[in-house]
Design a protein around this motif. Sequence first.
Motif, PDB file in Angstrom:
ATOM      1  N   SER A   1       6.560  -0.290  -6.479  1.00  0.00           N
ATOM      2  CA  SER A   1       5.611   0.121  -7.503  1.00  0.00           C
ATOM      3  C   SER A   1       6.352   0.986  -8.520  1.00  0.00           C
ATOM      4  O   SER A   1       7.305   1.692  -8.170  1.00  0.00           O
ATOM      5  N   ALA A   2       5.913   0.954  -9.752  1.00  0.00           N
ATOM      6  CA  ALA A   2       6.531   1.767 -10.803  1.00  0.00           C
ATOM      7  C   ALA A   2       6.250   3.237 -10.520  1.00  0.00           C
ATOM      8  O   ALA A   2       5.132   3.608 -10.142  1.00  0.00           O
ATOM      9  N   LEU A   3       7.289   4.070 -10.659  1.00  0.00           N
ATOM     10  CA  LEU A   3       7.126   5.508 -10.434  1.00  0.00           C
ATOM     11  C   LEU A   3       6.228   6.098 -11.502  1.00  0.00           C
ATOM     12  O   LEU A   3       6.331   5.741 -12.691  1.00  0.00           O
ATOM     13  N   GLU A   4       5.365   6.990 -11.075  1.00  0.00           N
ATOM     14  CA  GLU A   4       4.504   7.698 -12.019  1.00  0.00           C
ATOM     15  C   GLU A   4       5.298   8.873 -12.580  1.00  0.00           C
ATOM     16  O   GLU A   4       5.799   9.696 -11.822  1.00  0.00           O
TER      17      GLU A   4
ATOM     18  N   GLU B   1       0.836  -1.207   0.000  1.00  0.00           N
ATOM     19  CA  GLU B   1       0.000   0.000   0.000  1.00  0.00           C
ATOM     20  C   GLU B   1       0.871   1.258   0.000  1.00  0.00           C
ATOM     21  O   GLU B   1       0.600   2.218  -0.722  1.00  0.00           O
ATOM     22  N   ALA B   2       1.897   1.258   0.827  1.00  0.00           N
ATOM     23  CA  ALA B   2       2.774   2.419   0.925  1.00  0.00           C
ATOM     24  C   ALA B   2       3.503   2.672  -0.396  1.00  0.00           C
ATOM     25  O   ALA B   2       3.659   3.825  -0.818  1.00  0.00           O
ATOM     26  N   ALA B   3       3.974   1.628  -1.049  1.00  0.00           N
ATOM     27  CA  ALA B   3       4.684   1.794  -2.322  1.00  0.00           C
ATOM     28  C   ALA B   3       3.760   2.351  -3.396  1.00  0.00           C
ATOM     29  O   ALA B   3       4.166   3.219  -4.185  1.00  0.00           O
ATOM     30  N   ARG B   4       2.516   1.898  -3.438  1.00  0.00           N
ATOM     31  CA  ARG B   4       1.574   2.415  -4.433  1.00  0.00           C
ATOM     32  C   ARG B   4       1.293   3.894  -4.225  1.00  0.00           C
ATOM     33  O   ARG B   4       1.293   4.680  -5.169  1.00  0.00           O
ATOM     34  N   VAL B   5       1.059   4.281  -2.965  1.00  0.00           N
ATOM     35  CA  VAL B   5       0.778   5.688  -2.667  1.00  0.00           C
ATOM     36  C   VAL B   5       2.036   6.522  -2.863  1.00  0.00           C
ATOM     37  O   VAL B   5       1.986   7.626  -3.419  1.00  0.00           O
ATOM     38  N   GLY B   6       3.180   6.014  -2.454  1.00  0.00           N
ATOM     39  CA  GLY B   6       4.435   6.754  -2.585  1.00  0.00           C
ATOM     40  C   GLY B   6       4.846   6.981  -4.019  1.00  0.00           C
ATOM     41  O   GLY B   6       5.470   8.001  -4.332  1.00  0.00           O
ATOM     42  N   ALA B   7       4.526   6.070  -4.907  1.00  0.00           N
ATOM     43  CA  ALA B   7       4.877   6.222  -6.317  1.00  0.00           C
ATOM     44  C   ALA B   7       4.173   7.428  -6.931  1.00  0.00           C
ATOM     45  O   ALA B   7       4.684   8.045  -7.865  1.00  0.00           O
ATOM     46  N   VAL B   8       3.025   7.781  -6.390  1.00  0.00           N
ATOM     47  CA  VAL B   8       2.264   8.900  -6.934  1.00  0.00           C
ATOM     48  C   VAL B   8       2.481  10.179  -6.129  1.00  0.00           C
ATOM     49  O   VAL B   8       2.699  11.245  -6.690  1.00  0.00           O
ATOM     50  N   TYR B   9       2.464  10.063  -4.782  1.00  0.00           N
ATOM     51  CA  TYR B   9       2.427  11.259  -3.943  1.00  0.00           C
ATOM     52  C   TYR B   9       3.718  11.561  -3.181  1.00  0.00           C
ATOM     53  O   TYR B   9       3.857  12.630  -2.612  1.00  0.00           O
ATOM     54  N   GLY B  10       4.650  10.632  -3.070  1.00  0.00           N
ATOM     55  CA  GLY B  10       5.913  10.913  -2.393  1.00  0.00           C
ATOM     56  C   GLY B  10       6.041  10.246  -1.019  1.00  0.00           C
ATOM     57  O   GLY B  10       5.230   9.422  -0.620  1.00  0.00           O
TER      58      GLY B  10
END
Length: 137
Positions: free
Chosen positions: A131-134, A66-75
């Motif tokens: 997660s892949a970086l956006e 969950e953290a990796a998914r949110v971090g990839a978009v928001y930091g």
Amino acid sequence: MSGSVPGRARGRVRSWGRVREPGRDRGQVAVEFVGMVPLILLLVAAVWECVLIGYAFSLAGNAADEAARVGAVYGDGPCRTAAGKYIGGAWNMTAKCGAAGDIYKATVNLNVPVFFPGLDIGVPITGEGGSALEKED
């Protein structure tokens, strides 16, 4: 003594070469049960501890994903917040978030609980997610 069984006295039962009175083993089941109770409780405690450790692994892995998914978009800030969203404070969670190339990685550590969360021995359980970086256009 016709009709009697040889080797048996009247009112007594012969068992393993000894003669015992009827009803003298009435408390034997209770004694055996009391002797087994500590072993049964130890087994239940061991199974419960294994369940808690497995649950901690599951929590750590899910929180890291969950953290990796949110971090990839928001930091990084929202990454740490997302890691702790479903984990209570008793688990003593720590989270590390950051980009590694084109992948955003999150690592979540939880301490191994002893019988219930909050009482731990300080041994960490680690969950990792990526997660892949956006990319911004």
